[in-house]
Every structure is written in structure tokens, then in C-alpha cells.
Write a protein that holds these residues in place. Structure first.
Motif, PDB file in Angstrom:
ATOM      1  N   GLU A  33      41.311 -53.451  29.132  1.00 40.27           N
ATOM      2  CA  GLU A  33      39.984 -52.990  29.533  1.00 40.27           C
ATOM      3  C   GLU A  33      40.078 -51.838  30.518  1.00 40.27           C
ATOM      4  O   GLU A  33      39.302 -50.889  30.447  1.00 40.27           O
ATOM      5  N   CYS A  38      36.557 -46.867  26.190  1.00 42.10           N
ATOM      6  CA  CYS A  38      35.272 -47.469  25.814  1.00 42.10           C
ATOM      7  C   CYS A  38      35.309 -48.972  26.106  1.00 42.10           C
ATOM      8  O   CYS A  38      36.352 -49.534  26.406  1.00 42.10           O
ATOM      9  N   LEU A  39      34.153 -49.581  25.992  1.00 41.66           N
ATOM     10  CA  LEU A  39      34.014 -51.003  26.250  1.00 41.66           C
ATOM     11  C   LEU A  39      34.658 -51.804  25.115  1.00 41.66           C
ATOM     12  O   LEU A  39      34.400 -51.534  23.945  1.00 41.66           O
ATOM     13  N   CYS A  92      35.177 -53.502  36.072  1.00 40.00           N
ATOM     14  CA  CYS A  92      35.465 -52.437  35.109  1.00 40.00           C
ATOM     15  C   CYS A  92      34.452 -52.457  33.967  1.00 40.00           C
ATOM     16  O   CYS A  92      33.935 -51.409  33.557  1.00 40.00           O
ATOM     17  N   ARG A  93      34.149 -53.633  33.453  1.00 36.07           N
ATOM     18  CA  ARG A  93      33.169 -53.751  32.363  1.00 36.07           C
ATOM     19  C   ARG A  93      31.789 -53.282  32.813  1.00 36.07           C
ATOM     20  O   ARG A  93      31.102 -52.569  32.089  1.00 36.07           O
ATOM     21  N   GLN A  95      31.083 -51.155  35.190  1.00 31.39           N
ATOM     22  CA  GLN A  95      31.101 -49.700  35.357  1.00 31.39           C
ATOM     23  C   GLN A  95      30.944 -48.996  34.015  1.00 31.39           C
ATOM     24  O   GLN A  95      30.232 -47.991  33.917  1.00 31.39           O
ATOM     25  N   LYS A  96      31.578 -49.524  32.988  1.00 31.07           N
ATOM     26  CA  LYS A  96      31.449 -48.930  31.659  1.00 31.07           C
ATOM     27  C   LYS A  96      30.031 -49.110  31.121  1.00 31.07           C
ATOM     28  O   LYS A  96      29.498 -48.205  30.476  1.00 31.07           O
ATOM     29  N   SER A  99      27.763 -46.658  32.880  1.00 32.32           N
ATOM     30  CA  SER A  99      27.935 -45.255  32.486  1.00 32.32           C
ATOM     31  C   SER A  99      27.051 -44.882  31.297  1.00 32.32           C
ATOM     32  O   SER A  99      26.604 -43.749  31.198  1.00 32.32           O
ATOM     33  N   ALA A 104      25.961 -49.006  24.989  1.00 35.42           N
ATOM     34  CA  ALA A 104      26.561 -50.348  24.973  1.00 35.42           C
ATOM     35  C   ALA A 104      25.663 -51.327  24.220  1.00 35.42           C
ATOM     36  O   ALA A 104      26.148 -52.136  23.418  1.00 35.42           O
TER      37      ALA A 104
END
Length: 148
Positions: A33, A38-39, A92-93, A95-96, A99, A104
Motif C-alpha cells: 500500500e 493507487c489505492l 496511507c489509505r 491519504q489516497k 487525494s 476512489a
């Protein structure tokens, strides 16, 4: 285990793995991750297992009479490592998702229609929707409000 069926994998994974295997799997998921642009599909089942392990370890440490033993210190250090790994994975997830929340959500819906594993957990999906709505509202108030 069947790779195509994400729900069955989570159930099998919870029933038949050791704590060491869970840690190795989480370390791999976390690193993937972090490195992926990307997610990636959600692994919240794994996070839930680790949160249960953290709770169990905290309970075991609290019951120990001599809290100054080296063994207790090592267990606390391991507990902090597991906590960091799970927290950083979630950070981290998020933040993605932040963005580009609309992308998503769209990718999640597309994967659901194609019967692939979920991209977002239910709480992440709710967060993405709320974040996208707040972002749209802010954009409307600041940019479009100034124009009209």
C-alpha cells in the motif's frame, strides 16, 4: 483458498492462520500500500485481526505482576510495532482517498459491478463520500460563490 472470492478468503484466513502469518501478511500488505501509486483493495479483515491481537497483548501485559522485566518491555515494543504498522496502513489509505475521493468511489463501484474484491471498506466508503461532499461544498462556496 480461492483468490477470486475475497469474503471467503477473509473467513479462511481468520480460522487457519497463526499470529506470525498474520504479521507477515500485514507487513506485505502495508508495504504494498505504501509503494503503490493507487489505492489497493481493502484488507480490513486483516486489520481487525491485528486490532484483536493488540487488545489481547495489552490485556496480557496489564496482568503481569513485574512490569519491569525485559520480556514485558519486548512485548510492549512488539505491541507498538504492530500498532504503528496498522495505523500507518490506515493513514496511507486515507491519504489516497483524500487525494481523489470521487475516483476512489467510482473505482469501488466499478469493482463491485465486476464482482471483484472491494476497493474500500464500508467505513472508508462512508469517509470518501463525506469527504467528497465536503470538498464539493467548499469548492462551491469559495470558487463559485465568488463568481456569482
Amino acid at each position: 483458498m480461492n483468490i477470486d472470492d475475497g469474503a471467503a478468503d477473509d473467513i479462511d484466513f481468520e480460522e487457519y492462520t497463526t499470529p506470525d502469518e498474520v504479521m507477515r501478511k500485514m507487513a506485505m500488505v502495508w508495504q504494498n500500500e505504501l509503494c503503490a501509486p493507487c489505492l489497493l483493495p481493502t484488507q480490513m479483515g486483516l486489520v481487525d485481526i491485528l486490532l484483536d491481537q493488540i487488545k489481547g497483548m495489552e490485556d496480557n501485559i496489564a496482568r503481569q505482576a513485574d512490569r519491569m522485566q525485559l520480556r514485558i518491555s519486548l512485548h510492549r515494543m512488539e505491541l507498538q510495532r504492530i500498532s504503528f504498522m496498522t495505523s500507518d496502513y490506515m493513514r496511507c489509505r486515507l491519504q489516497k482517498i483524500e487525494s481523489n475521493p470521487n475516483d476512489a468511489i467510482d473505482q469501488h463501484q466499478r469493482r463491485k459491478q465486476e464482482n471483484q474484491s472491494d476497493l474500500l471498506s464500508e467505513t472508508e466508503l462512508q469517509f470518501a463520500k463525506e469527504y467528497a461532499n465536503a470538498e464539493a461544498e467548499l469548492f462551491e462556496k469559495t470558487v463559485l460563490g465568488a463568481v456569482f
